[in-house]
Design a protein around this motif. Structure first.
Motif, PDB file in Angstrom:
ATOM      1  N   PRO A 191      -0.798   3.694 -32.182  1.00 26.17           N
ATOM      2  CA  PRO A 191      -1.974   3.026 -31.625  1.00 26.17           C
ATOM      3  C   PRO A 191      -1.611   2.336 -30.307  1.00 26.17           C
ATOM      4  N   GLY A 192      -2.539   2.365 -29.373  1.00 31.82           N
ATOM      5  CA  GLY A 192      -2.312   1.759 -28.065  1.00 31.82           C
ATOM      6  C   GLY A 192      -2.934   2.610 -26.991  1.00 31.82           C
ATOM      7  N   GLY A 193      -2.423   2.482 -25.770  1.00 30.89           N
ATOM      8  CA  GLY A 193      -2.962   3.297 -24.702  1.00 30.89           C
ATOM      9  C   GLY A 193      -2.545   2.820 -23.331  1.00 30.89           C
ATOM     10  N   MET A 194      -3.189   3.390 -22.334  1.00 30.63           N
ATOM     11  CA  MET A 194      -2.865   3.134 -20.933  1.00 30.63           C
ATOM     12  C   MET A 194      -3.433   1.791 -20.473  1.00 30.63           C
ATOM     13  N   ALA A 195      -2.640   1.126 -19.651  1.00 31.03           N
ATOM     14  CA  ALA A 195      -3.114  -0.106 -19.011  1.00 31.03           C
ATOM     15  C   ALA A 195      -4.032   0.265 -17.860  1.00 31.03           C
ATOM     16  N   GLU A 196      -5.039  -0.542 -17.656  1.00 24.74           N
ATOM     17  CA  GLU A 196      -5.929  -0.366 -16.517  1.00 24.74           C
ATOM     18  C   GLU A 196      -5.300  -1.025 -15.297  1.00 24.74           C
ATOM     19  N   ALA A 197      -5.854  -0.795 -14.122  1.00 23.73           N
ATOM     20  CA  ALA A 197      -5.322  -1.371 -12.891  1.00 23.73           C
ATOM     21  C   ALA A 197      -5.202  -2.895 -13.034  1.00 23.73           C
ATOM     22  N   ASN A 198      -4.047  -3.401 -12.720  1.00 22.19           N
ATOM     23  CA  ASN A 198      -3.751  -4.839 -12.711  1.00 22.19           C
ATOM     24  C   ASN A 198      -3.883  -5.504 -14.078  1.00 22.19           C
ATOM     25  N   GLU A 199      -3.779  -4.731 -15.147  1.00 21.53           N
ATOM     26  CA  GLU A 199      -3.864  -5.270 -16.503  1.00 21.53           C
ATOM     27  C   GLU A 199      -2.454  -5.385 -17.086  1.00 21.53           C
ATOM     28  N   PRO A 200      -2.058  -6.538 -17.577  1.00 17.59           N
ATOM     29  CA  PRO A 200      -0.740  -6.670 -18.199  1.00 17.59           C
ATOM     30  C   PRO A 200      -0.626  -5.743 -19.412  1.00 17.59           C
ATOM     31  N   PRO A 201       0.549  -5.152 -19.635  1.00 22.65           N
ATOM     32  CA  PRO A 201       0.706  -4.213 -20.746  1.00 22.65           C
ATOM     33  C   PRO A 201       0.311  -4.772 -22.110  1.00 22.65           C
ATOM     34  N   LEU A 202       0.680  -5.985 -22.413  1.00 22.53           N
ATOM     35  CA  LEU A 202       0.332  -6.555 -23.717  1.00 22.53           C
ATOM     36  C   LEU A 202      -1.180  -6.741 -23.842  1.00 22.53           C
ATOM     37  N   ASP A 203      -1.838  -7.138 -22.766  1.00 24.38           N
ATOM     38  CA  ASP A 203      -3.302  -7.249 -22.788  1.00 24.38           C
ATOM     39  C   ASP A 203      -3.938  -5.884 -23.012  1.00 24.38           C
ATOM     40  N   ALA A 204      -3.373  -4.847 -22.376  1.00 29.62           N
ATOM     41  CA  ALA A 204      -3.889  -3.484 -22.560  1.00 29.62           C
ATOM     42  C   ALA A 204      -3.770  -3.066 -24.016  1.00 29.62           C
ATOM     43  N   LEU A 205      -2.627  -3.337 -24.614  1.00 29.69           N
ATOM     44  CA  LEU A 205      -2.421  -2.974 -26.010  1.00 29.69           C
ATOM     45  C   LEU A 205      -3.402  -3.708 -26.916  1.00 29.69           C
ATOM     46  N   ARG A 206      -3.539  -4.988 -26.730  1.00 29.54           N
ATOM     47  CA  ARG A 206      -4.457  -5.768 -27.574  1.00 29.54           C
ATOM     48  C   ARG A 206      -5.892  -5.267 -27.408  1.00 29.54           C
ATOM     49  N   ARG A 207      -6.284  -4.941 -26.172  1.00 27.38           N
ATOM     50  CA  ARG A 207      -7.621  -4.401 -25.913  1.00 27.38           C
ATOM     51  C   ARG A 207      -7.808  -3.080 -26.650  1.00 27.38           C
ATOM     52  N   GLU A 208      -6.829  -2.196 -26.541  1.00 27.26           N
ATOM     53  CA  GLU A 208      -6.919  -0.890 -27.193  1.00 27.26           C
ATOM     54  C   GLU A 208      -7.005  -1.027 -28.718  1.00 27.26           C
ATOM     55  N   LEU A 209      -6.232  -1.927 -29.304  1.00 31.24           N
ATOM     56  CA  LEU A 209      -6.271  -2.112 -30.760  1.00 31.24           C
ATOM     57  C   LEU A 209      -7.648  -2.575 -31.225  1.00 31.24           C
ATOM     58  N   ALA A 259       0.819  -1.211   0.000  1.00 33.85           N
ATOM     59  CA  ALA A 259       0.000   0.000   0.000  1.00 33.85           C
ATOM     60  C   ALA A 259       0.855   1.263   0.000  1.00 33.85           C
ATOM     61  N   ARG A 260       2.068   1.197   0.539  1.00 31.19           N
ATOM     62  CA  ARG A 260       2.942   2.372   0.615  1.00 31.19           C
ATOM     63  C   ARG A 260       3.863   2.512  -0.591  1.00 31.19           C
ATOM     64  N   GLN A 261       4.024   1.459  -1.381  1.00 30.35           N
ATOM     65  CA  GLN A 261       4.956   1.525  -2.503  1.00 30.35           C
ATOM     66  C   GLN A 261       4.393   2.376  -3.636  1.00 30.35           C
ATOM     67  N   ALA A 262       5.301   2.940  -4.407  1.00 33.88           N
ATOM     68  CA  ALA A 262       4.914   3.775  -5.539  1.00 33.88           C
ATOM     69  C   ALA A 262       4.155   2.965  -6.578  1.00 33.88           C
ATOM     70  N   ARG A 263       3.264   3.639  -7.260  1.00 29.25           N
ATOM     71  CA  ARG A 263       2.538   3.053  -8.383  1.00 29.25           C
ATOM     72  C   ARG A 263       3.015   3.769  -9.630  1.00 29.25           C
ATOM     73  N   LYS A 264       3.081   3.079 -10.738  1.00 27.96           N
ATOM     74  CA  LYS A 264       3.480   3.687 -11.995  1.00 27.96           C
ATOM     75  C   LYS A 264       2.369   3.528 -13.013  1.00 27.96           C
ATOM     76  N   ARG A 265       2.204   4.582 -13.812  1.00 29.15           N
ATOM     77  CA  ARG A 265       1.333   4.458 -14.971  1.00 29.15           C
ATOM     78  C   ARG A 265       2.094   3.636 -16.000  1.00 29.15           C
ATOM     79  N   VAL A 266       1.372   2.837 -16.753  1.00 27.14           N
ATOM     80  CA  VAL A 266       1.969   2.012 -17.794  1.00 27.14           C
ATOM     81  C   VAL A 266       1.137   2.155 -19.061  1.00 27.14           C
ATOM     82  N   ALA A 267       1.822   2.384 -20.162  1.00 25.81           N
ATOM     83  CA  ALA A 267       1.149   2.442 -21.457  1.00 25.81           C
ATOM     84  C   ALA A 267       1.834   1.471 -22.398  1.00 25.81           C
ATOM     85  N   ALA A 268       1.077   0.971 -23.346  1.00 25.70           N
ATOM     86  CA  ALA A 268       1.619   0.054 -24.351  1.00 25.70           C
ATOM     87  C   ALA A 268       1.121   0.496 -25.720  1.00 25.70           C
ATOM     88  N   ASP A 269       2.061   0.730 -26.613  1.00 28.45           N
ATOM     89  CA  ASP A 269       1.758   1.130 -27.981  1.00 28.45           C
ATOM     90  C   ASP A 269       2.269   0.071 -28.942  1.00 28.45           C
TER      91      ASP A 269
END
Length: 178
Positions: free
Chosen positions: A60-78, A26-36
């Motif tokens: 083409p691509g976009g931001m990953a949602e919470a707990n979404e693997p980057p490649l899954d985010a990219l495929r979803r966005e496409l 809960a205290r660790q940093a969170r990072k935004r992740v995008a996959a294009d």
């Protein structure tokens, strides 16, 4: 005399150990992740999209949602934006760019996956499937350079080189990490 249990916490009290891990998480940093995606047509042109919510063209691509693997985010966005469903096995990671905090944004990890070359039929089947995009176009090297923001151009250039030689580029703010 009190003889404390010498076993580590994870052995002697698994629930307390999990609670300690959860508190640290809960205290660790969170990072935004995008996959294009780096996607080319049979003429070697690069697919760009014109987002309605940004001032410049982008990959083409976009931001990953919470707990979404980057490649899954990219495929979803496409699929959501262009109706393009590429198999995960075909998409190799070619670039990771750590972007420092800027403006209102915290730091982020921006990834580019090589989506390969689309066939004529795949290219013809592309469609605007989401109101987030105003247009898409396969662009020449000069068109890509003119349309992308400089830092996206730097990231894409590194990704193209990495894809062409079969490696992965690791960048900090669009430049090779030193």
């Amino acid at each position: 005399m009190n003889n404390p249990d010498p076993r580590p916490l994870y052995e002697r009290d698994p629930a307390a150990y999990r609670a300690r891990l959860a508190e640290g998480n809960a205290r660790q940093a969170r990072k935004r992740v995008a996959a294009d995606a780096l996607i080319r047509d049979e003429h070697g042109r690069v697919l760009l999209v014109d987002p309605t919510y940004k001032p410049a063209w982008d990959l083409p691509g976009g931001m990953a949602e919470a707990n979404e693997p980057p490649l899954d985010a990219l495929r979803r966005e496409l699929v959501e934006e262009l109706g393009l469903d590429l198999p995960a096995a075909r998409m190799a990671l070619v670039c990771v760019d750590w972007v420092a905090p800027h403006g209102p944004w915290d730091d982020s990890l921006m990834m580019i996956f090589n989506g390969g070359t689309l066939t004529t039929d795949q290219t013809a089947a592309l469609q605007l499937a989401d109101s987030e995009l105003a247009a898409f176009e396969f662009c020449t090297h000069d068109q890509v350079k003119a349309r992308l923001r400089p830092y996206v151009w730097a990231r894409l250039s590194a990704a193209v080189t990495a894809a062409d030689i079969g490696t992965v580029a690791y960048l900090h703010n669009g430049h090779p990490a030193t």
